[in-house]
Design an enzyme around this catalytic site. Structure first.
Site, short mmCIF file in Angstrom:
data_model
loop_
_atom_site.label_atom_id
_atom_site.label_comp_id
_atom_site.label_asym_id
_atom_site.label_seq_id
_atom_site.Cartn_x
_atom_site.Cartn_y
_atom_site.Cartn_z
N HIS A 260 0.84 -1.20 0.00
CA HIS A 260 0.00 0.00 0.00
C HIS A 260 0.87 1.25 0.00
O HIS A 260 1.97 1.24 0.56
CB HIS A 260 -0.93 0.02 1.23
CG HIS A 260 -2.10 0.91 1.03
ND1 HIS A 260 -2.06 2.25 1.33
CD2 HIS A 260 -3.32 0.66 0.50
CE1 HIS A 260 -3.23 2.79 1.01
NE2 HIS A 260 -4.01 1.85 0.50
N ASP A 311 -7.91 -5.29 -1.29
CA ASP A 311 -8.34 -6.05 -2.47
C ASP A 311 -8.14 -7.56 -2.36
O ASP A 311 -8.84 -8.32 -3.02
CB ASP A 311 -7.58 -5.56 -3.72
CG ASP A 311 -8.15 -4.24 -4.23
OD1 ASP A 311 -9.35 -4.00 -4.02
OD2 ASP A 311 -7.39 -3.46 -4.83
C1 ACO Z 1 -7.70 -0.39 -3.07
C2 ACO Z 1 -6.32 -0.17 -3.54
O1 ACO Z 1 -6.12 0.55 -4.50
S1 ACO Z 1 -5.09 -0.87 -2.66
C3 ACO Z 1 -3.74 -1.06 -3.81
C4 ACO Z 1 -4.08 -2.11 -4.84
N1 ACO Z 1 -2.91 -2.38 -5.68
C5 ACO Z 1 -2.25 -3.54 -5.64
O2 ACO Z 1 -2.54 -4.45 -4.88
C6 ACO Z 1 -1.11 -3.67 -6.62
C7 ACO Z 1 0.12 -4.26 -5.96
N2 ACO Z 1 0.75 -3.31 -5.07
C8 ACO Z 1 1.52 -2.29 -5.57
O3 ACO Z 1 1.77 -2.19 -6.77
C9 ACO Z 1 2.06 -1.27 -4.60
O4 ACO Z 1 2.20 -1.83 -3.32
C10 ACO Z 1 1.19 0.00 -4.52
C11 ACO Z 1 0.93 0.57 -5.93
C12 ACO Z 1 -0.16 -0.30 -3.88
C13 ACO Z 1 1.91 1.04 -3.67
O5 ACO Z 1 3.07 1.39 -4.36
P1 ACO Z 1 4.26 2.14 -3.64
O6 ACO Z 1 3.75 3.19 -2.75
O7 ACO Z 1 5.22 2.54 -4.70
O8 ACO Z 1 4.85 0.95 -2.75
P2 ACO Z 1 6.06 1.01 -1.70
O9 ACO Z 1 6.77 2.30 -1.76
O10 ACO Z 1 5.51 0.57 -0.39
O11 ACO Z 1 6.99 -0.14 -2.27
C14 ACO Z 1 8.15 -0.54 -1.54
C15 ACO Z 1 8.82 -1.67 -2.23
O12 ACO Z 1 8.00 -2.83 -2.17
C16 ACO Z 1 7.75 -3.35 -3.46
N3 ACO Z 1 6.36 -3.76 -3.54
C17 ACO Z 1 5.30 -3.03 -3.14
N4 ACO Z 1 4.19 -3.72 -3.37
C18 ACO Z 1 4.57 -4.91 -3.92
C19 ACO Z 1 3.86 -6.02 -4.39
N5 ACO Z 1 2.53 -6.05 -4.33
N6 ACO Z 1 4.54 -7.05 -4.90
C20 ACO Z 1 5.88 -7.03 -4.96
N7 ACO Z 1 6.61 -5.98 -4.53
C21 ACO Z 1 5.96 -4.93 -4.02
C22 ACO Z 1 7.98 -2.15 -4.39
O13 ACO Z 1 8.29 -2.57 -5.70
C23 ACO Z 1 9.10 -1.43 -3.70
O14 ACO Z 1 10.30 -2.10 -4.02
P3 ACO Z 1 11.61 -1.27 -4.45
O15 ACO Z 1 11.90 -0.41 -3.26
O16 ACO Z 1 12.61 -2.33 -4.73
O17 ACO Z 1 11.19 -0.47 -5.64
O1 OAA Z 2 -5.44 4.82 -0.81
C1 OAA Z 2 -4.94 4.28 -1.80
O2 OAA Z 2 -3.89 4.68 -2.34
C2 OAA Z 2 -5.58 3.10 -2.41
C3 OAA Z 2 -6.65 2.49 -1.60
O3 OAA Z 2 -6.41 1.70 -0.73
C4 OAA Z 2 -8.03 2.90 -1.85
O4 OAA Z 2 -8.26 3.81 -2.66
O5 OAA Z 2 -8.94 2.33 -1.23
#
Ligand code: ACO
Ligand code: OAA
Length: 374
Positions: A260, A311
């Site tokens: 997240h 999710d």
């Molecule tokens: C309701 C919603 O919208 S909730 C979000 C739904 N999205 C997902 O589940 C998609 C998968 N998750 C992701 O892509 C990301 O975690 C996001 C987009 C939600 C957040 O992205 P960011 O804020 O950039 O994540 P964050 O800064 O915490 O990432 C830290 C590290 O963990 C890694 N990481 C974060 N999430 C994941 C994941 N799901 N799988 C693998 N690696 C991950 C990143 O690549 C990053 O690695 P790096 O430092 O080597 O580049």
């Molecule tokens: O807050 C976010 O970046 C994504 C999320 O979890 C939502 O929209 O429910």
């Protein structure tokens, strides 16, 4: 230069405005809507109370709720011109594109005339979005033109009845209610920020929501519940899921439904929907998908300290209720429209056009070369 130390990339950590609607991750993991804790709302409230709270600022009294629900019921019908549009969208279209088009067409037919009447447009969207997606789905997949004007008491039951052509069980209706509450609002997430940017130009509410649907569609945001389902569905047992996941992590694949942008310890919505997913698994006699999901959660935490976001367990929960995977993110829309539109009103109430700046990284100034000399 974008200052990464300040969390500049992706605007992470930067305050981009004010809101009285929601707090996210205040203590690393918390979530509140207008001051109410998400666990308490999910435990005690009806989605319609939350929807009322977000659009009117306070929880409804009993009589206000009765009146509000009656109003929503009366707004479930689709105009003929919208039905015609939906009937012309192909079966293999992405349902989020159907939602986007449906919302946009609604804006053509029922244009918001005056910002002071925004709540009428909002109530209409909350009431009619399940009708839009189910009318298209049932027409394109089953060849039937459904009557969307049902008498169901809740938005969740309305959706499930339209989809399955029968009243949902009490358990399914309850899970839909909780799910809609969990997804309703989340501060300045990508889709809500889209809606606010659009609102800041003093555009109409349907344009704000249409843009927000487009932002929610992506797999890094709302689309993750469908992507998570696609992944767990491919696993045959918890052990096989663990092996496959280890391989994916080695290849540095992104695992959908984990991580997240704001929460650092856990997503408070996960523990709630996970509990309901477990209940549903018992109800439908599942002994694969739920254990697979639990193992994924364990492996991701053990290996990467990454936790399930809202999710991940929504995927199995929706699946257990017989909801086709491609309709998962449209359910998110049916809920989040309440948060988006509350933000639109908040933006309008204290507006200045949102227009940040960029650091220029392109070529130095140069003179134009005539096309014949290039
Ligand atoms: C309701 C919603 O919208 S909730 C979000 C739904 N999205 C997902 O589940 C998609 C998968 N998750 C992701 O892509 C990301 O975690 C996001 C987009 C939600 C957040 O992205 P960011 O804020 O950039 O994540 P964050 O800064 O915490 O990432 C830290 C590290 O963990 C890694 N990481 C974060 N999430 C994941 C994941 N799901 N799988 C693998 N690696 C991950 C990143 O690549 C990053 O690695 P790096 O430092 O080597 O580049
Ligand atoms: O807050 C976010 O970046 C994504 C999320 O979890 C939502 O929209 O429910």
């Amino acid at each position: 230069m974008v200052d990464k130390a300040l969390g500049g990339a992706g605007l992470r950590g930067q305050v981009a405005g004010e809101t009285a609607l929601c707090t996210v991750g205040k203590s690393g993991s918390g979530l509140t809507y207008c001051g109410y804790d998400i666990s308490e709302l999910a435990d005690k409230a009806q989605f319609e109370e939350v929807s009322f709270l977000l659009s009117r600022g306070e929880l409804p009294t009993e009589s206000e709720l009765t009146e509000y629900k009656a109003k929503l019921k009366s707004l479930r019908g689709l105009p003929d011109a919208l039905k015609t549009v939906l009937e012309n969208i192909p079966k293999d279209a992405h349902p989020m594109d159907v939602m986007r088009t449906g919302c946009s067409m609604l804006g053509n037919l029922e244009m918001e005339q005056d910002f002071s009447e925004a709540n009428d447009a909002i109530d209409r969207m909350v009431a009619v979005f399940p009708s839009i997606i189910c009318y298209w789905y049932r027409f394109s997949h089953d060849g039937v033109r459904i009557d969307t004007e049902t008498d169901d008491d809740s938005v969740g039951a309305h959706f499930l009845r339209l989809l399955h052509d029968e009243a949902p069980s009490a358990l399914f209706e309850q899970v839909m209610n909780v799910s809609l509450i969990l997804y309703a609002e989340h501060e300045f997430n990508a889709s809500t920020f889209t809606a606010r940017v659009c609102a800041s130009t003093l555009s109409d509410i349907h344009s704000c929501v249409t843009g927000a649907i487009g932002s929610l569609r992506g797999p890094l945001h709302g689309g993750a519940n469908e992507a998570a389902m696609d992944m767990i569905e491919g696993f045959t047992s918890a052990d096989q899921a663990e092996d496959a996941l280890m391989g994916m992590l080695e290849r540095k694949d992104k695992i959908m439904g984990f991580g997240h942008a704001i929460y650092r310890e856990s997503d408070p919505r996960n523990v709630i929907i996970k509990k309901w997913s477990e209940k549903l698994a018992a109800e439908v006699g599942d002994d694969v998908l739920y254990p697979v999901s639990v193992r994924c959660e364990e492996v991701m935490w053990r290996e990467k300290k990454l936790f399930c976001n809202a999710d991940f367990f929504h995927a199995s929960a929706y699946h257990f209720m017989g909801i086709p995977t491609k309709l998962f993110t449209p359910i998110f829309v049916m809920s989040r429209v309440t948060g988006w539109t509350a933000h639109v009103k908040e933006q309008r109430a204290n507006n200045r056009i949102i227009r940040p700046s960029a650091d220029y990284t392109g070529p130095e100034a140069r003179s134009y070369t005539p096309i014949s000399e290039r």
